[in-house]
Design a protein around this motif. Structure first.
Motif, short mmCIF file in Angstrom:
data_model
loop_
_atom_site.label_atom_id
_atom_site.label_comp_id
_atom_site.label_asym_id
_atom_site.label_seq_id
_atom_site.Cartn_x
_atom_site.Cartn_y
_atom_site.Cartn_z
N TYR A 157 1.02 -1.18 -0.01
CA TYR A 157 0.14 -0.08 0.11
C TYR A 157 0.97 1.25 -0.12
CZ TYR A 157 -3.09 3.64 1.82
OH TYR A 157 -3.68 5.01 2.09
N ARG A 158 0.65 2.31 -0.89
CA ARG A 158 1.25 3.44 -1.04
C ARG A 158 0.31 4.60 -0.42
NH1 ARG A 158 3.61 4.18 -6.87
NH2 ARG A 158 1.69 3.01 -7.44
N ARG B 230 -2.64 6.24 -2.16
CA ARG B 230 -3.32 5.78 -3.31
C ARG B 230 -4.58 4.90 -3.10
NH1 ARG B 230 -2.13 7.90 -7.89
NH2 ARG B 230 -2.32 5.95 -8.57
N GLU C 87 0.57 -1.25 -10.24
CA GLU C 87 -0.64 -1.17 -9.24
C GLU C 87 -1.68 -1.98 -9.78
OE1 GLU C 87 -1.33 2.95 -7.99
OE2 GLU C 87 -1.97 3.50 -9.58
N SER D 176 -4.54 -2.52 -6.79
CA SER D 176 -5.28 -1.52 -6.34
C SER D 176 -6.28 -1.24 -7.47
CB SER D 176 -4.38 -0.37 -5.85
OG SER D 176 -3.67 -0.61 -4.90
#
Length: 312
Positions: free
Chosen positions: A107-108, A111, A252, A255
């Motif tokens: 996880y960023r 984002r 990503e 996500s």
């Protein structure tokens, strides 16, 4: 790939196949299958669709056979099917355990799904595949209400409804075979335009069915019409999924997939509510068209035409 398809087959064998779970499975192929490339993506998606629907047919058939016995027609039969479900889901988990993970999900900060959604709508190459997918989801949900139409308007009993659902599953399997054969050769756009045009025509026929009048139609008409409607609809769904997976960002994808599924669930909810309201409106309307579900089918036809416009 064979391990994943086998696990999907076991997993869906006793999993009630609704719209949301089908779409989550379809989009997750990009995360789970490193063998999926732009050259074979249509084949991979189609094979997964075929495995899913084949398992659905088998599960419906087993459920029908088990519950047809008087001893298993009540709670005992339901519990027995649940035990079968535990067994097959365990088999699926064993198969999935043998598949190496392609990436580590991290996880960023910042984002979240709303941020990714905003960025995706700012890019034309991602915006249109997403809209196509969500409009298709709405049509799929509305199309599921044809079962209610057949029970209330056409007078189908439980056995005919079961047989109808089996034929529709066969149509979906054939749509996967069609996409597997032609998607990678001809590209998704020309096939998608053709499938969407034919889908809108099929809903015109649903609108014109004089069920609410004094005319009694033979059941074969509903089976034939339902078969082609589902074939056109799910062929387009596989083609759109192919385009959508191609536009997923590699860095990503997890996500992005979560964002897509979140909005997919929202569209499923809204389209189901709208479909129910249109059914009620058709039954209360002073001016009934050819049948009381014509408003519902008209809305599905409009969405099908929207798919044609977005595919151009």
């Amino acid at each position: 790939r064979d391990r994943l398809l086998a696990s999907l087959f076991f997993y869906y064998l006793f999993f009630f196949n609704d719209t949301a779970t089908t779409e989550i499975y379809t989009l997750s192929l990009h995360d789970a299958l490193p063998i999926s490339t732009s050259q074979n993506r249509g084949i991979v998606l189609a094979q997964g669709n075929i495995a899913n629907q084949t398992a659905s047919v088998i599960s419906k058939l087993i459920s029908f056979i088990v519950t047809s016995f008087q001893f298993f027609s009540g709670i005992i039969g339901i519990l027995l099917l649940q035990i079968f479900g535990v067994f097959f889901n365990t088999a699926a988990a064993i198969q999935l355990k043998s598949i190496p993970c392609r990436e580590t999900v991290e996880y960023r900060r910042g984002r979240n799904i709303f941020k990714i959604l905003k960025e995706s709508f700012g890019r034309r190459d991602r915006r249109y595949p997403l809209i196509l997918k969500w409009v298709t989801i709405a049509v799929i949900v509305l199309n599921g209400l044809t079962i209610v139409f057949l029970r209330k308007e056409a007078g189908f009993n439980s056995n005919l409804v079961f047989l109808y659902s089996m034929v529709m599953s066969l149509a979906i399997i054939l749509s996967g075979l069609f996409a597997r054969t032609f998607a990678d050769r001809m590209g998704s756009r020309p096939l998608l335009i053709g499938m969407s045009v034919l889908l809108s025509v099929s809903y015109v026929v649903w609108i014109l069915l004089p069920v609410s009048g004094s005319i009694n139609l033979t059941v074969y008409i509903y089976f034939i019409l339902g078969f082609f409607t589902n074939f056109f609809l799910w062929s387009g769904n596989v083609l759109i999924s192919r385009v959508l997976v191609d536009t997923m960002p590699e860095d990503e994808s997890f996500s992005y997939n979560a964002m897509t599924n979140f909005v997919t669930a929202f569209f499923s909810l809204i389209s189901g509510i709208i479909g129910g309201l249109l059914i009620d409106s058709g039954q209360r309307a002073a001016l009934v068209l050819f049948n009381t579900y014509s408003y519902l089918f008209s809305f599905a036809m409009v969405l099908s035409l929207l798919l044609v416009v977005l595919s151009l």
